[in-house]
Structures are given as C-alpha cells and as structure tokens.
Enzyme design. Structure first.
Site, PDB file in Angstrom:
ATOM      1  N   THR B  89       0.822  -1.216   0.000  1.00 52.55           N
ATOM      2  CA  THR B  89       0.000   0.000   0.000  1.00 52.55           C
ATOM      3  C   THR B  89       0.853   1.262   0.000  1.00 52.55           C
ATOM      4  OG1 THR B  89      -1.679  -1.212   1.211  1.00 52.55           O
ATOM      5  CG2 THR B  89      -1.851   1.163   1.268  1.00 52.55           C
ATOM      6  N   THR B 167       1.977  -4.937   4.109  1.00 50.66           N
ATOM      7  CA  THR B 167       1.918  -5.239   5.544  1.00 50.66           C
ATOM      8  C   THR B 167       1.593  -6.696   5.875  1.00 50.66           C
ATOM      9  OG1 THR B 167      -0.430  -4.691   5.623  1.00 50.66           O
ATOM     10  CG2 THR B 167       1.111  -2.949   6.143  1.00 50.66           C
ATOM     11  N   ASP B 168       0.806  -7.369   5.034  1.00 54.94           N
ATOM     12  CA  ASP B 168       0.220  -8.632   5.473  1.00 54.94           C
ATOM     13  C   ASP B 168       1.260  -9.655   5.949  1.00 54.94           C
ATOM     14  OD1 ASP B 168      -2.138  -7.502   4.883  1.00 54.94           O
ATOM     15  OD2 ASP B 168      -2.650  -8.800   3.194  1.00 54.94           O
ATOM     16  N   LYS B 245       2.078  -8.884  12.767  1.00 53.17           N
ATOM     17  CA  LYS B 245       0.889  -8.103  12.430  1.00 53.17           C
ATOM     18  C   LYS B 245      -0.262  -8.644  13.273  1.00 53.17           C
ATOM     19  CE  LYS B 245      -1.859  -6.159   8.686  1.00 53.17           C
ATOM     20  NZ  LYS B 245      -2.257  -6.160   7.285  1.00 53.17           N
TER      21      LYS B 245
END
Lengths: 489, 424
Positions: B89, B167-168, B245
C-alpha cells in the site's frame, strides 16, 4: 438609494429582468444508524471517552492538480483531535477500518425520498470520495453516492425539477478550532445525509422558499432526524453575468427570502465593480452572507476503492414503492380517529410516526399514552437531565418502550407506572429492574382509600387524591382515581 | 446485444429507453455494466443490456509520457540513506483512468508523494528489486531484498537502509532479513502503510519519516518501524524477529511480541526503551542459504496426527503451533500424536513447537502431556514467534553444514528471536 427601499423594490418582474436563477441543495440527516458502520447515529453531550491525534497531508489529485477549494483548506502542519465514545464510535469513524457495506436502512430511506421526488434511480452506482481536508473527516474525504436523477416536485407555480439525489456521510462536529489545532467530535461523522439538488430554475425568492418548504414536507414524511442542525439548506444563486454563488447554512426557511434579496443586491454591486466570481458564502442570521471559501471543482471526487459497486435492483424499488410514506394530511386524519389531540398529532408526526405505529400495535387501547411515551416524556426527561432528545432516545429506544408496553399488556405493571419505569431506565436502571414494581394490592389500596374518605367525609374526588398520594407515594394514580370515583359520588 | 464501439477513456453518449446520458467510460472488470464518470464527477454504472445505442463524442487521447525515469535531486549536507521499494500500500497509487491502483516506483514521483522524507534525508540510492504485494512473495523475494540491502550497507556513505513493503506478511520478511543479514553494521528498517496514500490521512508519512529517523540511529539490527498507537505522533521501532501483524486494519497493526519495542521514534527524536545491538565494525555478511521445504502447522482439537504423513512427503521440517505451554494430544488421547511424532522424527523430519497463544513462553515440563512431546524429540522454541520459527527453520535447514546441529542452531539466539526475560 436607500438600501431597504432598493430591496423592497425587487418585484417578480424585476428579478426576471436581472436573470435570477437559483437552485436549492438540501442536506437532511436520516434517522438511522451510521452509513458505513454499525454505530448508532446520535449526538452526545457528555465528556468523550477518548481522543485521537491526527495530522493530514497534502495529496496531489488524481490528475496532479490541486483543487482551488482544497488548496484554500490546506491545513498542513495542523493537528486534529478527534473525540469519541467507546460505545458509539468504532474503528471505521477513526479511519482505522475500511467502510462496511452501505447501511441498508439508510439506503432504503434515501431511495424512498428519491421515489417521492419522482426521480429515476440509477441501477448501478459507485460510492465516491470527495476530498475534504479541513479535518472534519478523519479520512480526508467524505463518502457520497449518487442515487437518482431527473425528478420533480409539484408547487403552486408548477413543477420544479430535481436534478439529483445523493446519499452522503455527515462530517465530524467541530468542538473548537485555533490556528494550530482543531478539535472534532466523531458522533456526527458517518450519520447518513440525503442531498437533494433542484435545478437552477427558481427565479424569485418566494419560489425558492416555497420549494424549500415543500421539500421539507416530503422529507419529514420519511425517517429523518429532527431539530437544529439535522437539516442544512444551501441556495445556489446567480444573476445574469455573475457566476454561481453557493449560500450555505440556512436553518430557517423564513430567512430565505431576505437572504436571497440581499445576495442579489450584493451580486449586482459586484457586477458594477467588474467582479463576477462565484464563491461559497455563509448565511448570517441578519440575512447577509459572508465569504467562506472558493467554489469547489470536480477534481475533488474519486472512487471509494474499498467498496464494491452499488446495485439497486428493480425488486427493491418495487418493494419500496409499496411502502412509500403517506402524505401528512392522510396520517393526520387517522391519528385523529385514534383519539389524539392536534398537539399530540403534531408531535408524533414530527419524526416519530414509525415508532408510534409499531408501539400502538402492541397496546392499542390508549393512543394518547403511546404518544406520550414516544414524544412528551422523552422531551421532558431530556430537559430535566439537560441532555439532547436523541440521547434520551438512545436510552429509551423503541425496544425499551416495547418491553414496557408488553409488561403492561401482561398486567405486570399499570398504565400509571409507565412514566416512573421510563424515568428509572433513563437514569441508568436496567429495564428488567425498572419493571419490578412493588405492587400494592388493589384491596389494600381500596382499604386505605376508604379509610381516608371515612376520616374526612364530604370532599370531592380530586381533593382526596392529594391525600392518597401523600399516604401511598407509589400508588397507581389511575387505579386510585377509579376507586375514588366509585366511592365519592 | 450489439457490440459497443467505445473504449475506456472515451467520452460517450448513451441512448437508453427513457433518456440519453453522457460520460467518460471507465474500466470495469464486470463487463455486464458500463461504468462512466458523469460531468458532475460522480461515477454510475449502466447495465449493458439497457444501452440501445452509443456514440463516441471524443476519443480518449493517451498522453504518452517519455519513458525516462526521473531522478531524485540529492540534497547535499543531509544524512544519507538507501531506500528499497518492494510494493504494498505504501507504494501503490490510485489510477483514476483505469479505476485500479498502480505502483509508485518512479523516484521523482516518490518525492512528490513523500516530500517530508526527502526534505529530511539525502536518499542516495533507490532500489526496486521487484514490485509485489507481500502475499505474493516467496523466499526468493526475501533473498532479493537482502541482496539490495547488503549492497547499500556496504556503501560507506549510506548510514542506514529503509525497506518499504506490504503489511500482510511483512513480519516474515523482517524475520528472514534478521537471519540473512549476519554481523549487521547498520540499521535496516522495514516500514509500511495501512491506509492508502491517496488519502490525506494516510499513516505512510509518519511511518516513513520515523523509519528514516531509526535508520539514522546506531542500532545495527533489522527493525520494523510503524505507528505505536492510533495517534499520528510517534512510532515504535521493533525487533525484526519479534514482531507480528496483530490487526487487520489499524495503523498500529504491528506489535512487539514477548518483548518491549527497541525505541519510541518521533520524526525528530528517538528514545530507547530496550537494549539493542550496536555495530562491532567489520562487514555485514549475507547468508541467504534457505530451503522452503518447511511448513507451519496449526494444531486444533481433533486434528488427525496422520496429517504429518502428508507433510513428511514434501518437507524437511515443520513448526507446529502447539497449545498452551506446549501441548499436543498425549498417549491417553484417542488420537494420540506421540507415535506419529516419534516415527517422523526418527525418519528425519525436524519438528519444532511454537506457541499458538502467540504471547508467552512454552514450558513442556509443567504437565506430563508436554514431557511426552519433548521425549518424542520435538524441539521447543520457548518464546519464539511461530512465523519467525518457520523462517528460521528454513534458514537453518538451508545450511547443509549444520546437519546434526539443527536443534542447537534453532535454540541459539541468532538475532534476538529469543527473549529470556519477558517483562510484566
């Protein structure tokens, strides 16, 4: 020439000569939950539970240019504080979770409004992001979706075209603002707003006012919020040769005629000075307007990528057409037949008809009692506790009123207990506890009343009532009166 | 239905049963609906079946930009950093014409989106080894990133390196770099954004600027820098092998597990909370030997131990996320796991245990059920994160020279992945 004289000399022909063209843009809050999350949509007055600090950044638009209105609002380096409540604010308002699918109840209500305005509904549409960086939206944009177009309303001077009906999320509520920081409350952010824009075809102030009133009446037939701040009316005004000016923030349609008159004069003066630039201006209580910001361009709009396209099927519209709200005159007659006074009818029609109709189905014996539960007592409690009506409504919601009426039907409580039960719930009691009323046995009441009458014979029933209440403060007053009426003839 | 002669970007007039509509055609994956932008800026869809006729009013003219990559103007006198851009992102921008997103790789464009970073530091090198979302990555991507970073840390002018990433699965990359970059001499800082960068409220700006601040520090470790809480105030610098995360959408999604953050990082200052490793000098060693024949298995009640037979067909090692202090169904259970564990370990499968609870340390000696698992030969990894354990197992088993020392290596604290002291 004297200012007021000039104003009053503007007649319909004079307005047509100067080419007045005006359109209305009405923003009305819907009385449903929030548009893109599962939070309830009411404003709160108590201390917020938390606040979050944010900064906004300049973003280049999709084509690289910076919109004039956005540039004006540029807020780089400013800090924003957002206040929220643990039970009525969630991650969505904080821009910490993607928007949920559009609230179906709000969508239905907006579609009903579009249908009442005789609009064509788009079968497929897309939620858009409108860039707003004054901090009033945690995301930096307002979500809005175009639902319908090309409708009309009937007025005394013919049909007025309705250009568009949109469904939008309301912005956060400003609490305070200075050069370095602004404080917003998140209770209002996400409340659904229906935006209705009429064509710029209104050519006298009187027509503008009539159109506004007519739109207001149609809106009030639907599930909309009532009270100050729940409707915002803007008027787009231009005279020949002058760019469109958007005058925002009318609360009172009564001021509309005066404000339009003064705005027309202002534009005339500007034209004489060789100026013609459009702008967004704020309506003041005096009828004057003040500059707010330049006109926004369309560079501010881009798709909400977190949501799928919104499809509005034929079946849905057909279903909604069947349940379109009745006109007020029809409802008025029905309520009268149920035995409500004119005043009560006015209050019930003021946004509480749905609830009233749901509740009267549970307890149909006493329409007046149900009306009092829905409007009068909530109002009374709100002013007693110095809270907003919506806040009280949040506690004394439809489900609570239902439970109370169900208890009444079962005979667990009497009609005279209801107000006391509701007061307890308003003050934090659990509904189950509030319904546990120490019932004084009817025989005991009767015995005590007989004793009172025997003690001081010869008075009227009303006079005994005071003594009865003094002796038995929790007594069901209706029951007591019944007994007194029997005893004292 | 007639073939409609228009393309995305064209301005078209549509004739429908009741009316005519003008708009610019947008790309829409659903071919049954034509998505158009109206003059008002709103997008609406027209079901293809509703279109009676269409006429192109204006053909879309593609503005062909010169395919010359713009250069970043270096600012002399500022501290020098390297930047590795890999996707996610934080490097995705909205493409209004196409209606999707496109990658942000052009250095000049990066400067336009993140002016604050480029005002703060002199980004000497921008490397884009690939652009992909983190769910599409493999160990080969980790290796490519490690190679880019290695080149940058070897440059004497560069003080530290920032890696931007989706990020995942960012914490897997963080763990991999923690093992691949041995004897690290400079800060290596991974960062991300949870909110797209088209919005004024994006978390990317603070994360990047704080990442730069951390990359200028004397921490010679792989770190992940991101929002410490929901405020746009400061970030946490977290150890790459001990971060995970923990939320799907919040900007403070990454949390240090079983340890404290290394530091709190503001755009203009850094405050250390924990002990950290400083550079002993010398040179960073790139050690990317890795086998992806490792798996991460989550145990659940009722799970059939024969699932290990399937893993044993293809994998050299598995990390099992075990329950509580370190439990799997014991010998008295109907689906006793002990024989299967023993059999596969005897046949050469390396089986490690990590905590399914994420938080806390394994201790198989509290209950007999745990002792049975230890006796079967399962390697207990204390407070190591399951994801880190899986990456480390791939790295350890990737070293043929370490055969026979696998347990010893797994239990060795290579990059802070084990913490002996979990604070209250």
């Amino acid at each position: 020439m004297d200012y007021t004289k000039r104003v009053s000399q503007h007649t319909a022909t004079a307005y047509s000569k100067i080419g007045l063209k005006a359109g209305l843009e009405i923003h009305q809050q819907l009385d449903t939950g929030k548009l893109f999350c599962a939070c309830p949509g009411y404003l709160r007055s108590e201390e917020p539970h938390f606040s979050v600090i944010r900064r906004l950044h300049a973003v280049a638009g999709e084509t690289g240019e910076v919109d004039a209105a956005v540039a004006h609002e540029a807020v780089l380096g400013r800090t924003f504080l957002y206040q929220g409540y643990n039970d009525t604010t969630c991650l969505v308002e904080l821009d910490e979770e993607p928007p949920h699918f559009v609230n179906e109840a709000a969508l239905d209500e907006a579609l009903k409004i579009a249908l009442l305005l005789n609009c064509e509904v788009y079968p497929v549409t897309q939620v858009m992001r409108k860039t707003v960086i004054d901090g009033s939206n945690t995301s930096g944009f307002q979500r809005t979706v175009l639902l319908a177009h090309d409708g009309f309303i009937e007025t005394s001077f013919g049909k007025v075209k309705v250009d568009t009906v949109c469904l939008e999320e309301d912005a956060a509520r400003i609490v305070s603002r200075d050069e370095k920081a602004a404080v917003y409350r998140l209770d209002r952010l996400g409340i659904p707003l229906v935006e209705i824009a009429t064509a710029a075809v209104l050519d006298t102030p009187d027509k503008i006012k009539e159109t506004a009133l007519k739109l207001g009446e149609i809106l009030r037939a639907c599930k909309v919020k009532r009270g100050i701040g729940t409707i915002r009316q803007d008027v787009n005004i231009s005279i020949k040769g002058h760019d469109r000016v958007e005058v925002k923030g009318f609360q009172d349609p009564a001021m509309m005629i005066e404000t339009v008159r003064k705005e027309v004069l202002r534009q005339e003066t500007e034209l004489k000075q060789g100026k013609k630039e459009g702008a967004v201006r704020n309506a003041l209580p005096s009828g004057d307007t003040e500059f707010l910001r330049p006109m926004p361009g369309k560079a501010r709009m881009y798709p909400e990528t977190d949501l799928p396209l919104l499809t509005i099927g034929r079946e849905r519209l057909n279903m909604l057409k069947k349940i379109l709200p009745k006109l007020r005159t029809e409802i008025r007659d029905e309520l009268k037949k149920k035995g409500l006074s004119e005043e009560m009818i006015r209050l019930v029609l003021d946004g509480h008809l749905d609830e009233f109709e749901t509740l009267i189905k549970i307890y149909s014996k006493d329409a007046d009692l149900v009306a009092k539960m829905v409007v009068l007592w909530r109002q009374e409690f709100a002013s007693k506790l110095k809270k907003s009506f919506e806040e009280i409504e949040g506690v004394l919601n439809e489900r609570v009123l239902e439970q109370v009426l169900e208890a009444l039907v079962k005979g667990e409580i009497g009609e005279g207990d209801i107000k006391g039960v509701l007061w307890k719930v308003t003050n934090g009691a659990k509904i189950e506890d509030a319904l546990k009323i120490e019932k004084i046995d009817d025989h005991v009441i009767e015995e005590k009343i007989i004793a009172i009458v025997r003690d001081k014979p010869g008075l009227r029933a009303g006079a005994y009532m005071g003594m009865v209440i003094a002796k038995m403060p929790g007594v069901d007053k209706r029951k007591a009166m019944e007994i007194l009426n029997r005893l004292v003839k | 239905m007639a073939e409609l002669g228009f393309n995305a970007g064209d301005e078209v007039r549509f004739r429908l049963a009741q009316e005519e509509v003008d708009g610019i055609v947008l790309e829409n994956p659903d071919s049954s609906v034509v998505l158009i932008k109206l003059k008002s800026g709103y997008n609406v869809g027209i079901p293809r079946d509703n279109i009676l006729a269409s006429r192109v009013l204006k053909k879309y003219e593609r503005v062909v930009k010169e395919e010359k990559k713009s250069e970043v103007k270096r600012k002399k006198g500022l501290p020098v950093l390297g930047l590795v851009v890999t996707g996610g992102t934080i490097a995705a921008k909205l493409d209004a014409k196409r209606g999707g997103t496109s990658w942000l790789t052009d250095p000049g464009e990066l400067m336009r989106f993140y002016p604050e970073l480029f005002e703060m530091v002199d980004v000497k090198t921008i490397d884009v080894p690939f652009m992909t979302s983190s769910e599409a990555m493999t160990s080969e991507h980790w290796i490519k990133i490690a190679e880019s970073v290695k080149k940058m840390v070897d440059d004497p002018e560069i003080k530290g390196v920032i890696v931007t990433h989706g990020t995942d699965f960012l914490h897997y990359t963080a763990a991999a770099l923690s093992f691949f970059l041995q004897d690290l001499t400079k800060p290596v800082v991974l960062t991300y954004s949870q909110r797209s960068i088209d919005r004024a409220s994006s978390d990317a700006n603070l994360n990047l600027v704080c990442a730069a601040r951390a990359a200028l520090s004397d921490v010679a470790e792989v770190m992940l820098v991101g929002h410490a809480n929901l405020n746009d105030e400061y970030c946490h610098a977290m150890r790459g092998s001990k971060v995970r995360k923990m939320h799907s959408s919040r900007r403070d999604a990454f949390q240090p597990i079983n340890c404290e953050p290394i530091a709190k990082v503001w755009p203009d200052k850094i405050e250390f909370i924990s002990e950290y490793r400083k550079s002993p000098g010398g040179k960073t060693v790139l050690d990317t030997s890795f086998t992806d024949k490792v798996a991460l298995v989550k145990f659940y009640p009722g799970q059939d131990p024969s699932i290990l037979d399937l893993y044993a067909l293809k994998f050299k090692g598995v990390v099992i996320e075990v329950g509580g202090l370190g439990h799997l169904p014991p010998s008295e259970a109907k689906h006793n796991w002990v024989p299967a564990l023993k059999k596969h370990i005897r046949q050469g499968l390396v089986i490690c245990a990590a905590a399914q609870t994420i938080y806390g340390r394994l201790d198989p000696f509290v209950y007999s059920n745990g002792r049975e698992i230890v006796d079967a030969g399962v390697i207990f990894l204390d407070d190591m994160l399951p994801e880190t354990a899986m990456v480390k197992l791939g790295w350890v088993l990737g070293h043929f020279g370490w055969k026979g020392k696998v347990k010893e290596k797994m239990k060795e604290n290579v990059s802070g992945e084990l913490n002996e002291r979990i604070a209250v």
